[in-house]
Write a protein that holds these residues in place. Sequence first.
Motif, PDB file in Angstrom:
ATOM      1  N   GLN A  86       0.836  -1.193   0.000  1.00 55.61           N
ATOM      2  CA  GLN A  86       0.000   0.000   0.000  1.00 55.61           C
ATOM      3  C   GLN A  86       0.868   1.238   0.000  1.00 55.61           C
ATOM      4  O   GLN A  86       1.869   1.317   0.698  1.00 55.61           O
ATOM      5  CB  GLN A  86      -0.865  -0.013   1.237  1.00 55.61           C
ATOM      6  CG  GLN A  86      -2.270  -0.508   0.952  1.00 55.61           C
ATOM      7  CD  GLN A  86      -3.253   0.247   1.796  1.00 55.61           C
ATOM      8  OE1 GLN A  86      -3.057   0.404   2.975  1.00 55.61           O
ATOM      9  NE2 GLN A  86      -4.311   0.723   1.181  1.00 55.61           N
ATOM     10  N   SER A  87       0.496   2.207  -0.795  1.00 54.00           N
ATOM     11  CA  SER A  87       1.209   3.464  -0.805  1.00 54.00           C
ATOM     12  C   SER A  87       0.194   4.570  -0.617  1.00 54.00           C
ATOM     13  O   SER A  87      -0.784   4.655  -1.340  1.00 54.00           O
ATOM     14  CB  SER A  87       1.947   3.594  -2.136  1.00 54.00           C
ATOM     15  OG  SER A  87       1.989   4.918  -2.561  1.00 54.00           O
ATOM     16  N   ASP A  88       0.408   5.376   0.392  1.00 54.71           N
ATOM     17  CA  ASP A  88      -0.578   6.392   0.719  1.00 54.71           C
ATOM     18  C   ASP A  88       0.145   7.517   1.456  1.00 54.71           C
ATOM     19  O   ASP A  88       1.045   7.233   2.252  1.00 54.71           O
ATOM     20  CB  ASP A  88      -1.644   5.755   1.624  1.00 54.71           C
ATOM     21  CG  ASP A  88      -2.717   6.749   2.014  1.00 54.71           C
ATOM     22  OD1 ASP A  88      -2.605   7.339   3.094  1.00 54.71           O
ATOM     23  OD2 ASP A  88      -3.642   6.941   1.222  1.00 54.71           O
ATOM     24  N   PRO A  89      -0.205   8.773   1.220  1.00 52.61           N
ATOM     25  CA  PRO A  89       0.503   9.868   1.904  1.00 52.61           C
ATOM     26  C   PRO A  89       0.480   9.729   3.424  1.00 52.61           C
ATOM     27  O   PRO A  89       1.455  10.077   4.088  1.00 52.61           O
ATOM     28  CB  PRO A  89      -0.267  11.102   1.455  1.00 52.61           C
ATOM     29  CG  PRO A  89      -0.840  10.739   0.136  1.00 52.61           C
ATOM     30  CD  PRO A  89      -1.159   9.274   0.227  1.00 52.61           C
ATOM     31  N   GLN A  90      -0.617   9.181   3.970  1.00 48.91           N
ATOM     32  CA  GLN A  90      -0.670   9.048   5.429  1.00 48.91           C
ATOM     33  C   GLN A  90       0.334   8.012   5.925  1.00 48.91           C
ATOM     34  O   GLN A  90       0.948   8.191   6.977  1.00 48.91           O
ATOM     35  CB  GLN A  90      -2.086   8.648   5.872  1.00 48.91           C
ATOM     36  CG  GLN A  90      -3.150   9.719   5.632  1.00 48.91           C
ATOM     37  CD  GLN A  90      -3.011  10.924   6.565  1.00 48.91           C
ATOM     38  OE1 GLN A  90      -2.152  10.968   7.440  1.00 48.91           O
ATOM     39  NE2 GLN A  90      -3.853  11.920   6.366  1.00 48.91           N
ATOM     40  N   ILE A  91       0.536   6.946   5.147  1.00 52.39           N
ATOM     41  CA  ILE A  91       1.523   5.922   5.527  1.00 52.39           C
ATOM     42  C   ILE A  91       2.921   6.531   5.514  1.00 52.39           C
ATOM     43  O   ILE A  91       3.718   6.330   6.429  1.00 52.39           O
ATOM     44  CB  ILE A  91       1.437   4.725   4.548  1.00 52.39           C
ATOM     45  CG1 ILE A  91       0.097   4.013   4.717  1.00 52.39           C
ATOM     46  CG2 ILE A  91       2.607   3.770   4.773  1.00 52.39           C
ATOM     47  CD1 ILE A  91      -0.130   2.894   3.718  1.00 52.39           C
ATOM     48  N   MET A  92       3.204   7.320   4.462  1.00 57.76           N
ATOM     49  CA  MET A  92       4.527   7.938   4.352  1.00 57.76           C
ATOM     50  C   MET A  92       4.765   8.899   5.509  1.00 57.76           C
ATOM     51  O   MET A  92       5.853   8.945   6.078  1.00 57.76           O
ATOM     52  CB  MET A  92       4.633   8.700   3.026  1.00 57.76           C
ATOM     53  CG  MET A  92       4.506   7.812   1.815  1.00 57.76           C
ATOM     54  SD  MET A  92       5.813   6.574   1.750  1.00 57.76           S
ATOM     55  CE  MET A  92       5.661   5.971   0.094  1.00 57.76           C
ATOM     56  N   ARG A  93       3.756   9.688   5.840  1.00 58.11           N
ATOM     57  CA  ARG A  93       3.917  10.630   6.954  1.00 58.11           C
ATOM     58  C   ARG A  93       4.161   9.875   8.245  1.00 58.11           C
ATOM     59  O   ARG A  93       5.009  10.264   9.050  1.00 58.11           O
ATOM     60  CB  ARG A  93       2.677  11.513   7.090  1.00 58.11           C
ATOM     61  CG  ARG A  93       2.642  12.594   6.059  1.00 58.11           C
ATOM     62  CD  ARG A  93       1.701  13.725   6.413  1.00 58.11           C
ATOM     63  NE  ARG A  93       1.726  14.671   5.315  1.00 58.11           N
ATOM     64  CZ  ARG A  93       0.887  14.627   4.295  1.00 58.11           C
ATOM     65  NH1 ARG A  93      -0.078  13.745   4.276  1.00 58.11           N
ATOM     66  NH2 ARG A  93       1.013  15.471   3.292  1.00 58.11           N
ATOM     67  N   ALA A  94       3.418   8.789   8.425  1.00 58.05           N
ATOM     68  CA  ALA A  94       3.591   8.012   9.651  1.00 58.05           C
ATOM     69  C   ALA A  94       5.002   7.419   9.714  1.00 58.05           C
ATOM     70  O   ALA A  94       5.572   7.256  10.790  1.00 58.05           O
ATOM     71  CB  ALA A  94       2.542   6.910   9.722  1.00 58.05           C
ATOM     72  N   ALA A  95       5.593   7.141   8.541  1.00 64.72           N
ATOM     73  CA  ALA A  95       6.933   6.557   8.514  1.00 64.72           C
ATOM     74  C   ALA A  95       8.008   7.587   8.827  1.00 64.72           C
ATOM     75  O   ALA A  95       9.155   7.237   9.035  1.00 64.72           O
ATOM     76  CB  ALA A  95       7.190   5.915   7.153  1.00 64.72           C
ATOM     77  N   GLY A  96       7.638   8.867   8.833  1.00 62.20           N
ATOM     78  CA  GLY A  96       8.623   9.893   9.180  1.00 62.20           C
ATOM     79  C   GLY A  96       9.014  10.800   8.038  1.00 62.20           C
ATOM     80  O   GLY A  96      10.019  11.494   8.091  1.00 62.20           O
ATOM     81  N   LEU A  97       8.180  10.807   6.985  1.00 62.79           N
ATOM     82  CA  LEU A  97       8.495  11.631   5.830  1.00 62.79           C
ATOM     83  C   LEU A  97       7.610  12.881   5.814  1.00 62.79           C
ATOM     84  O   LEU A  97       6.432  12.815   6.143  1.00 62.79           O
ATOM     85  CB  LEU A  97       8.269  10.812   4.550  1.00 62.79           C
ATOM     86  CG  LEU A  97       8.420  11.514   3.204  1.00 62.79           C
ATOM     87  CD1 LEU A  97       9.205  10.629   2.256  1.00 62.79           C
ATOM     88  CD2 LEU A  97       7.070  11.847   2.591  1.00 62.79           C
ATOM     89  N   ALA A  98       8.210  13.998   5.495  1.00 65.08           N
ATOM     90  CA  ALA A  98       7.424  15.213   5.267  1.00 65.08           C
ATOM     91  C   ALA A  98       7.641  15.652   3.830  1.00 65.08           C
ATOM     92  O   ALA A  98       8.670  15.350   3.231  1.00 65.08           O
ATOM     93  CB  ALA A  98       7.843  16.312   6.229  1.00 65.08           C
TER      94      ALA A  98
END
Lengths: 522, 372
Positions: free
Chosen positions: A339-351
């Motif tokens: 799954q790729s989703d902006p919320q997943i990326m943010r949760a992983a520590g990406l801004a």
Amino acid sequence: MAGAAGEQHGSVEPPPAIELRGVSKAFGLVQANKNIDLVVQPGTIHGIIGENGAGKSTLMNILYGLHRADSGEMYINGALAPIHSSADAIACGIGMVHQHFMLVPNFSVLENVMLGSEGGMLLAEGREETLGTLKKFADEYGMTVDAEVLVGDLPVGLQQRVEIIKALKGGAKILILDEPTGVLTPQEAVSLFKILGTLKQDGVTILLITHKLEEIMATTDTVSIMRQGEMVGHRATAETNPEELAELMVGRKVLLQVDRGTSDPGEVNLSVSGLGCVSPHGSSLISDISFDVRVGEIVGVAGIAGNGQSELMEALAGMRPPSTGTINILGQTITADGQSDPQIMRAAGLAHIPEDRHKFGLVLGFEARENAILGYHYSRRSGDGRLIDGAAVTAHCRELMSAHDVRPANPQLTARNFSGGNQQKLVIARELDANPQVLIVGQPTRGVDIGAIEFIHKELIALRDQGAAILLISVELEEVLGLADRIMVMNNRQQVGIITRAEADEQTLGLMMAGITPDKGT
Amino acid sequence: MSAAPPLPRWADLFLLPVLNLLAAFFVCGLIVLAIGENPITALGVMLKGAFIFPGSLGYTLYYTTNFIFTGLAVAVAFHAMMFNIGGEGQAYVGGLGAGLVSLWLAQSMPSLIVLPLAVFGAALFGAAWGIVPGYLQAKRGSHIVITTIMFNFIAASLMVWLLAGPLIEPGQMSPQTPKFAAAGQLPSMQSMLGAVGIESANSPLNLSFLIALAALFGFWVLIWRTRLGYQIRTVGQNPEAARYAGINVPRVVIITLAISGALAGLMATNEILGVQHRVVLNFTAGYGFTGIAVALMGRNHPIGIFLASLLFGALYQGGAELDFEFQSITREMVLLIQGMIILFSGALAYMFNPPVARLLARLAARREAANV
């Protein structure tokens, strides 16, 4: 005054090609142009420089008849010219090349140039005439373009050439160019300026609108500086210098160089390998991209706009699912099947500071405080309970605004009413507030005034020194060279190579941006 | 160039609607004058007919209730930048939901159980009728305007078939269901006020008016205080920014249409549960469409929608009085006047924007000049 160069010739001197007297224009309550005077001598290249929102484009749109001035007079070649539409402007011999081209992508070059002078019922006559025009421009000015190619298939530099031919085909002797080099490679820009030089020798008067000081210095004869809707100075280019122009533009001295310091890269925070994306129609958007970004390092991505940088950013931000390869953020892996989703990326520590703040980064109709929780509306920033806590959101936004110098510091002001620089600072404030371990940032200073550029660059360096891994995507070579520790160059939706800052100069990067891999041997 | 300059908030929210209304009344006045009546007298009769005569206020608020529901339905979709033209069909099917619950349970259960279920049934059926176009828009790209219009026709045909067939009152010829038992009827305002000792004239106003007021408040909380409302507004104002923020745009679109349909469906609580006490043919009578004008005029804000609904309610009720009082003003004439108001405050809502903006700019410039 700008006419200083011409006045020495005495009484036989021709009237100025363009003369504006007291031109004012307001949009609602905003005064875009205040009492503008401008004199441009025939057969010169005159630069108009100013920050975003200084009123340059408005002034040019008035001159080209797209806007109507509230007051003031315009004289073309000494005669009062009541220009109320672009048709009037064309009749006065004015042509304009817009920042965003006004071309039909799936028409051929011939059809595009013919537009507006098709001749009679049948196209045959217009075609002949247009072919003649194209040949004339090729012979006289070296502006060669293949007449039968679809404009959409041409590189940007040639599209612009078609625009210039369109603007001049009716015998226009005044050419307005609005930010012409924004989309060009350095080599294309050089060839554009060569053409402008030839046109000038042929007696064409050229108005060049730009925010790039070095272009003004290299190509213009005279320059006018605008600030906040007013003309603040006219200079002969030979008698001024970039520092003085920059000072006039912003009203104070600015630092043009970034104090980058030294970087101390540590472990890998963001690792991309074999990344590829395809469009819903199956065409490849990016392919086979691999790189690492380490803690305390800025990796720049250079390339001409439209070579896959935007798609790369979207893939990293979770807005575009990868079709091949992996993205690894702080040990968390995102693959093509996952799954790729902006919320997943943010949760992983990406801004993610998006490259287009109006399209992605802000909701212009929202208040600043509502924008300050965009993407974080499920986090504690927006309150602990089920409802959004208005007071907490406001207080948080006020903190962000004071920490990141967003002016005016009014959380309830609608985003639309901030200047470009302050809008960008608001986006940056929101993203940096998440204390990201990985930051991807696109065009951080596009359409931002010089004072804000300086501030934004310092913030990025500071974040790097705090131990974030930063990927910087920019079409401004100067910015990439100024900030990045390593530089990846993209061409044709693939990476051409990655070089260190020490190996990079404009020449090397320019060649790589054109798709030529640097010869490691030399 | 075509974009009108921005207006200050107060001018957009108050000045423009008032100007639109005045323009509509002016044109209507000319029409009344043209048929030989005195427009001032006519206006007086309308006002008295809408607010003063015994029971008239009840009628006005009864119409207002319908407009609140359909206006809110249009407004919630509009916050997600979707044009839900299907309020008419959603309300119609909502009536079916309310009716089925009342027909089924009112014989055997107390009203405290039946009525909440019936209200819920109206919302649920309305929502279902909104979800389908919402899904088609979100996942298949079928334009919401087209599908909601088509769904109005489907709803109309479905209801005719049901009311003339499976649901028809046994032994009767007219296409309507049997009357609900008392437990399936919303109490009238007259009886509720009577219970606390207040005398009032007979009118169709009923409990659903209070449901409408609650819906107004709920709408405000939803749009401006919940995370869902935040997502709805983000999707409406900038879908790309919503994608950037990680908002699931198709999901929000579908949920929004469900809420919109539910609000439209609640209109049936007034008409079916409150007044008719049975499902009848065409009880929606165009309220779903007028809701578009209500939402436009009310600027998609609960306070504005309440005021616009009150205005339209007063027009409906006062217009009927006009018809009654004047020989020369017919029912058609009243419809014409209502149409004028919709035209000026709906379709031409922003007609006065450019001149007002120019005027304000000039005033501001003069004030600035005076200060220097």
